[in-house]
Design an enzyme around this catalytic site. Structure first.
Site, PDB file in Angstrom:
ATOM      1  N   THR A  97      -0.005  -0.337  -4.318  1.00  0.00           N
ATOM      2  CA  THR A  97       0.014  -1.651  -3.679  1.00  0.00           C
ATOM      3  C   THR A  97      -0.052  -2.702  -4.770  1.00  0.00           C
ATOM      4  O   THR A  97      -1.094  -2.913  -5.376  1.00  0.00           O
ATOM      5  CB  THR A  97      -1.187  -1.794  -2.722  1.00  0.00           C
ATOM      6  N   LYS A 173       3.863  -3.774   2.871  1.00  0.00           N
ATOM      7  CA  LYS A 173       2.547  -3.167   2.652  1.00  0.00           C
ATOM      8  C   LYS A 173       1.450  -4.236   2.670  1.00  0.00           C
ATOM      9  O   LYS A 173       0.379  -4.040   3.260  1.00  0.00           O
ATOM     10  CB  LYS A 173       2.546  -2.421   1.312  1.00  0.00           C
ATOM     11  N   LYS A 242      -8.563  -8.073  -2.958  1.00  0.00           N
ATOM     12  CA  LYS A 242      -7.369  -8.146  -3.821  1.00  0.00           C
ATOM     13  C   LYS A 242      -6.101  -8.154  -2.980  1.00  0.00           C
ATOM     14  O   LYS A 242      -5.184  -8.956  -3.216  1.00  0.00           O
ATOM     15  CB  LYS A 242      -7.359  -6.936  -4.769  1.00  0.00           C
TER      16      LYS A 242
END
Lengths: 299, 299, 299, 299
Positions: A97, A173, A242
């Site tokens: 990711t 994603k 994040k």
């Protein structure tokens, strides 16, 4: 077909293991030695450096923590990093990711090196990875995806294709993780509301996740919230923070306001400021309770 | 056991019909005549006024639109409203989604009239009501709930009890609808983010609602968002706006900040200001597209 | 010209005193006796009840706490409340900060009683009221305003007229208080940001309120935030919370999203949940520090 | 004392001119030629490149657009950029609004080159710069600031010192701009609220900026909002969006939630998505009107 595999963390290790079981030849590397030894026992060839694991590979799979780690492993190092060791025409499959900016950076770098790049992040946690039941979100050149498809078929239950531009798989994603974070926040506020009126948050969440929200994201995080059990962390809140940040950056790049996203940002910062980043993502629920002056558990 | 039933709307009508099928005797009332006639054909006794339908009932079930309608039907009117027609000791079961303030008002009024009050809002839409598969959220005196339980068993697949204080069932219902609204908003922002980067929102939502969010709230509203089909409205956005408002009022009453709730408030107002209140709740998704300057559909 | 004056709180008392000084005849009432005695010493006639103070008045001025108090004093009570005691044609000047719904309610009630209603809330705190330097925001029939203008000229430095519909003056007042709350929140977040990076919040605010924000709202609340001195309260945070709530209700009535307003709502609830409602409005700044895990003072 | 001056934009040009008037010797550079010629006529020496302007300077002042431009001008270029041309011990005074990350980057780079770095962003717009009345926000080594103080005394009315760490001056500047953006948004929502209830936004803003918010930030932006005049842009909305982004990044770095900041982020993105980035910052007000379905002007 020679495969290099970089990153044997909680997700990468079971993925690599499934590839070995399926008969693929793997050269593996990991920052720490333990996972490399374990995979070697299972039939993999160890690589001393990222470049060593990548050398001569037809396909290089990377499952690393974030942009910085991915860049360091793929592009830097005494021996030039993994990309430099690949033969022209090799395929780089980045399953981590990462940010859209990093995806673009990789596309440009791979192009300059004569490599072909796919972004292929996954949906699913450790148990799903172990079962080879991941959902794989892929974008890049169609023929390149076709070449890698047998690998995806081992790792996942289904591959979802989102076009030619690799960064599109990354945005999907990030949007998915944003939805997970939203589900957690939604349960947190709702449970705090219930608790503020004398209904145990656990009773409320038990009902909701048994009825109209009976799906793993809700049942899993809901149970953690209900029980106030945030350790061990299945997915750390700091990593969620994040991903929310990367989703907001993606929104900025396309001028897409995301008011839920910005609430999530602030609440994750609140969590981090209270040293809760190492807890499970479900610990985000503490923010709602704390702000409302409610005790953590009520039965 | 004589039952009065007030409110034969899209939810009330199938509920009343199920009670008739189960052999209960019902006297029914509705503001418009059509549904009364339909139920009468199915075996119910028509009541000319709310009071007429309530007179002599052991249990009075109300399934009305909102606070104001509920108050008008239960407490007002030339003949004093439904509550005044009930014998002392009768049970009032309010199954509508109302405010906590209204629940408290009803508790006090019923007490002064020697009546017993239950709040019993439901989760589930029309098809679920038709199938007798609602989830019933009830609060009030345990023995009173026990008395009504055979009725709940006909209407729903499960009854969830939230304690002695009726308003607690209402706060649970409001928290549930808040979570539904949050799911819609979450999909809306995520789909806009995807679309802003060239991924069709429909492709994104199809993947999400097939994989980790494969639950009716997401699949149903997700499909409506993906197809931009908001008519006929399964549940009107304007009603969703009302429920969000009631959830925020409940939060205010207990000093519970709800930042997702306040985002929802603003976005529903944005929808209402653009004359979208009569569309399905899923039309909330237009706000995210509009703010990002994105077209409504992209394939 | 006979004037009745209801409400001798921190604002009402100096206003009434200024009217006496200017030679107006005043009959006054207040819930507690002390302020009535003080004004009586200054030349006013005491009224035992709101109705007694209003009886026979040409103009009735009300400066009461909120909707509920205003309604109780003007419309209720054993002797029918103040409005019932006024002669037909009398003018009611409501100078309190009330909701738009209450303004509409008063307009209707006054009309039914043959009275004329002005909304005339004010900008300015106690010292401004004492100096007769308030800014008066008035709306209602022009000729009625003209009649009351000599009174406004005593109480304020300037009268701002906002049209025929009284509630417009109320919406202006609510919008003004929303801007004050926004200024406080803005300073709070900015000071927390500075402090989070090692700059004392007090140093930052001293600079800002001396330079580009050198206006009383900023200097006053800024100094309180900088020194963390919130007692005695010049204007209680709980009252600010009420005004933010009324502003949001006004927004809802016109479908105007107010995202700053909703942030303010949540942060005021956070304050109230931490028992800070009795502190000065500037104590809202504690929310930003608390969420960031920062200590209250830093020098 | 030889001074190099880089960046002769709307702010830099009058600042440089004031230094010339005060008798300082300046070698100047600007990306476009026009401003260089104008300053040369006023007595400055032209530099063909940033490095040429910096060569041999005791003090190098930079007033460039943003991080990227600053980095390009100071550190890059065929002849190595400006920093490489400075003699060891020279002082670099960066007066631009840059990120904290860039400030840290510059500190490190200057240290490695034996240079001394001050961050000295300013408050004030063009007319203030022309009048030499800026407020200068400076941080860095005290003795270095003392050396530069005579220059600051020419450029500004007051120098505010925020400690040894240069980035602290940058965080103060970002917090200040956040407060300006908040003032604009606050006026925008309040004016939309007023307008939604029939009060002309211009009338409301005229009153507010004449009374309790009578300070240039409010009067200037308020007048632009009231008149819907956003061109020519005094300060472009797109630049405001950048500063809000930098403020949020600074908040992230210190775990400081900034809910007003995140609202500002979303609303600026909404503006950018509607092609309003080239308008004056006051055009942010259009977002509130647009979301409420209100027309742009009403009189």
């Amino acid at each position: 077909m020679n495969i290099g595999f970089l990153g044997l963390g909680t997700m990468g290790a079971p993925m690599a293991r499934n590839l070995l079981k399926a008969g693929f030849a793997l050269r593996v590397w990991n920052r720490s030695r333990g996972p490399v030894d374990a995979l070697t026992s299972a039939g993999a060839t160890p690589g001393a450096t990222p470049a060593a694991a990548a050398r001569g590979a037809d396909i290089l799979i990377a499952m690393l923590a974030d942009d910085d780690t991915s860049r360091a492993v793929l592009c830097e190092g005494d021996d030039g990093g993994a990309l430099g060791a690949l033969p022209r025409g090799a395929i780089v499959v980045n399953m981590a990711t990462v940010s859209l900016a990093f995806a673009r950076e990789m596309v440009a770098r791979c192009e300059s090196l004569g490599l072909r790049y796919l972004a292929a992040p996954v949906l699913g946690r450790v148990t799903v990875a172990e079962a080879g039941k991941l959902n794989i979100l892929v974008a890049g050149d169609t023929s390149v995806i076709d070449t890698v498809q047998p690998i995806f078929d081992v790792l996942g239950q289904r591959t979802w294709r989102f076009g030619d531009s690799p960064e599109r798989a990354n945005v999907v994603k990030l949007a998915a993780n944003f939805m997970i974070a939203s589900a957690i926040e939604s349960m947190s506020e709702a449970a705090a509301l219930a608790q503020g009126h004398g209904v145990a948050g656990a009773d409320f969440l038990d009902m909701m996740t048994t009825t109209i929200f009976a799906t793993p994201v809700y049942t899993g995080y809901g149970a953690a919230i209900a029980k106030e059990v945030f350790e061990p962390a299945g997915f750390k809140l700091a990593l969620g923070a994040k991903d929310v940040r990367l989703a907001l950056l993606a929104g900025e790049a396309a001028n897409v306001p995301m008011p839920f996203g910005t609430v999530l940002r602030d609440n994750h910062l609140d969590s981090l400021a209270h040293d809760e980043g190492q807890l499970d993502w479900a610990a985000l629920s503490r923010v709602a309770l704390r702000r409302a002056g409610l005790p953590r558990t009520q039965s």
